[in-house]
Design a protein around this motif. Sequence first.
Motif, mmCIF file in Angstrom:
data_model
loop_
_atom_site.group_PDB
_atom_site.id
_atom_site.type_symbol
_atom_site.label_atom_id
_atom_site.label_comp_id
_atom_site.label_asym_id
_atom_site.label_seq_id
_atom_site.Cartn_x
_atom_site.Cartn_y
_atom_site.Cartn_z
ATOM 1 N N ARG A 250 25.480 -27.790 116.913
ATOM 2 C CA ARG A 250 24.521 -27.335 115.906
ATOM 3 C C ARG A 250 24.323 -25.833 115.912
ATOM 4 N N ALA A 251 24.169 -25.224 117.086
ATOM 5 C CA ALA A 251 23.962 -23.786 117.127
ATOM 6 C C ALA A 251 25.183 -23.057 116.592
ATOM 7 N N THR A 252 26.357 -23.478 117.019
ATOM 8 C CA THR A 252 27.587 -22.852 116.545
ATOM 9 C C THR A 252 27.724 -23.021 115.039
ATOM 10 N N SER A 253 27.409 -24.203 114.537
ATOM 11 C CA SER A 253 27.496 -24.447 113.097
ATOM 12 C C SER A 253 26.547 -23.542 112.325
ATOM 13 N N PHE A 254 25.324 -23.370 112.841
ATOM 14 C CA PHE A 254 24.341 -22.507 112.196
ATOM 15 C C PHE A 254 24.874 -21.076 112.105
ATOM 16 N N ILE A 255 25.448 -20.592 113.190
ATOM 17 C CA ILE A 255 25.976 -19.228 113.212
ATOM 18 C C ILE A 255 27.097 -19.067 112.197
ATOM 19 N N HIS A 256 28.040 -20.017 112.195
ATOM 20 C CA HIS A 256 29.145 -19.934 111.245
ATOM 21 C C HIS A 256 28.643 -20.040 109.804
ATOM 22 N N LEU A 257 27.656 -20.907 109.578
ATOM 23 C CA LEU A 257 27.124 -21.074 108.226
ATOM 24 C C LEU A 257 26.583 -19.755 107.688
ATOM 25 N N TRP A 258 25.730 -19.110 108.460
ATOM 26 C CA TRP A 258 25.096 -17.903 107.953
ATOM 27 C C TRP A 258 26.037 -16.706 107.940
ATOM 28 N N ARG A 259 26.937 -16.623 108.897
ATOM 29 C CA ARG A 259 27.925 -15.542 108.835
ATOM 30 C C ARG A 259 28.817 -15.698 107.612
ATOM 31 N N SER A 260 29.172 -16.940 107.292
ATOM 32 C CA SER A 260 30.005 -17.183 106.117
ATOM 33 C C SER A 260 29.248 -16.846 104.837
ATOM 34 N N ARG A 261 27.981 -17.228 104.784
ATOM 35 C CA ARG A 261 27.189 -16.888 103.610
ATOM 36 C C ARG A 261 27.113 -15.379 103.409
ATOM 37 N N LEU A 262 26.852 -14.661 104.494
ATOM 38 C CA LEU A 262 26.741 -13.213 104.374
ATOM 39 C C LEU A 262 28.075 -12.596 103.991
ATOM 40 N N ARG A 263 29.175 -13.147 104.501
ATOM 41 C CA ARG A 263 30.489 -12.653 104.110
ATOM 42 C C ARG A 263 30.701 -12.862 102.607
ATOM 43 N N TYR A 264 30.315 -14.042 102.135
ATOM 44 C CA TYR A 264 30.465 -14.327 100.707
ATOM 45 C C TYR A 264 29.664 -13.328 99.870
ATOM 46 N N PHE A 265 28.418 -13.081 100.253
ATOM 47 C CA PHE A 265 27.588 -12.149 99.488
ATOM 48 C C PHE A 265 28.167 -10.742 99.528
ATOM 49 N N ASP A 266 28.619 -10.304 100.700
ATOM 50 C CA ASP A 266 29.194 -8.965 100.812
ATOM 51 C C ASP A 266 30.456 -8.823 99.965
ATOM 52 N N LYS A 267 31.195 -9.907 99.851
ATOM 53 C CA LYS A 267 32.473 -9.867 99.137
ATOM 54 C C LYS A 267 32.295 -9.931 97.626
ATOM 55 N N HIS A 268 31.308 -10.679 97.163
ATOM 56 C CA HIS A 268 31.242 -10.981 95.735
ATOM 57 C C HIS A 268 30.032 -10.403 95.002
ATOM 58 N N LEU A 269 29.008 -9.993 95.701
ATOM 59 C CA LEU A 269 27.833 -9.463 95.027
ATOM 60 C C LEU A 269 27.873 -7.943 94.976
ATOM 61 N N TRP A 270 27.175 -7.396 94.000
ATOM 62 C CA TRP A 270 26.956 -5.956 93.928
ATOM 63 C C TRP A 270 26.310 -5.514 95.247
ATOM 64 N N ARG A 271 26.752 -4.392 95.787
ATOM 65 C CA ARG A 271 26.359 -4.006 97.143
ATOM 66 C C ARG A 271 24.843 -3.982 97.365
ATOM 67 N N PRO A 272 24.040 -3.397 96.466
ATOM 68 C CA PRO A 272 22.583 -3.442 96.697
ATOM 69 C C PRO A 272 22.036 -4.870 96.700
ATOM 70 N N HIS A 273 22.622 -5.739 95.868
ATOM 71 C CA HIS A 273 22.194 -7.139 95.836
ATOM 72 C C HIS A 273 22.516 -7.811 97.166
ATOM 73 N N ALA A 274 23.725 -7.575 97.682
ATOM 74 C CA ALA A 274 24.102 -8.159 98.973
ATOM 75 C C ALA A 274 23.198 -7.647 100.090
ATOM 76 N N ALA A 275 22.854 -6.373 100.046
ATOM 77 C CA ALA A 275 21.972 -5.810 101.064
ATOM 78 C C ALA A 275 20.588 -6.450 100.994
ATOM 79 N N LEU A 276 20.111 -6.734 99.793
ATOM 80 C CA LEU A 276 18.811 -7.374 99.633
ATOM 81 C C LEU A 276 18.840 -8.794 100.193
ATOM 82 N N VAL A 277 19.936 -9.507 99.955
ATOM 83 C CA VAL A 277 20.055 -10.857 100.514
ATOM 84 C C VAL A 277 20.027 -10.804 102.038
#
Length: 322
Positions: A250-277
């Motif tokens: 569970r802990a490992t899954s949580f870490i991978h989940l949120w790191r993946s989400r942040l990677r997705y936002f950094d990759k696809h969102l406008w930079r200020p939007h990703a920073a806000l997320v």
Amino acid sequence: MSAPAAPPLGVVIVSFNTAALLDACLRSVRDALAGLGWLEAADVVVVDNASADDSVAFVQRHHGWVRLIERPRNEGFTAANNVVLRPWADGSVATPRAVLLLNPDAALTPGALPTMLDALRDDATAAVVGPLLRYPDGRFQHAAFRYPGLLQTALDLWPIPRLMDTPLNGRYPRRRYERGQPFPVDAVLGACMLVRGDALRTVGPLDDGYVMYSEELDWCRRFRSAGWRVLCAPQAVVLHHGGASSGQFRATSFIHLWRSRLRYFDKHLWRPHAALVRMVARTGFRWQDAADRRAVRSGAMSLATSTERRAARAAVFAVDAP
């Protein structure tokens, strides 16, 4: 000497300690292929991600008709899929006309595969088709989602029950599924997704930067950015347990989940939007840390559990890079 003919279908199933569920998954695939007359023509691959159970021996003993790839270590769900997808995508081996990614805790119901194939055939602009998902007890399970952003992130951190099953949280209305006709979506859940071979050649395999989670969301977005459509075909029903592999740590899954989400936002969102997320996520984690401390003081949570949860949240940002 002519090149070998492309298989009509390639199937990729990544397994990690899921021997008990894998049997039902493979039986459903075998039945579907037999119904289409493709049992020998299709290329069905099980990639074992260094399982500690008897998954490998079980497949060898009971499902010798599949191609088995044994990974020496678990480097993640995405990397395991790409062992098979990358040669198909770059053309180093014959690319199947369609590729089915299927989780080992999912099983095709009768008619599901031909229904998805028909949807892909009938819409030349579709790169991906996903099914209707149900839990084994028949309950509805969301199978398609809108692109996530700030609001969905906030709702995940501060859930509001009446909003969780609504478009505000990226869900498509259930009436869209109930109509029974394929409908366009932003992304489908990676538990079961059928991909056009030509689109795979155009867009490439999954992004290896995602260890697990969000990789299908990123892939669907890349397909759509390349001009393809993504469809949900609700007449195709697939049973999905959910979390059989990822839930084991569970802990490992949580870490991978949120790191993946942040990677997705950094990759696809406008930079200020990703920073806000990112700022919202950090704030939400601090709020959850405080809630856990209160739960420990009240006796509702053990100190060990609270410590583990705080450590997992801290680890999400320990390697804070896109």
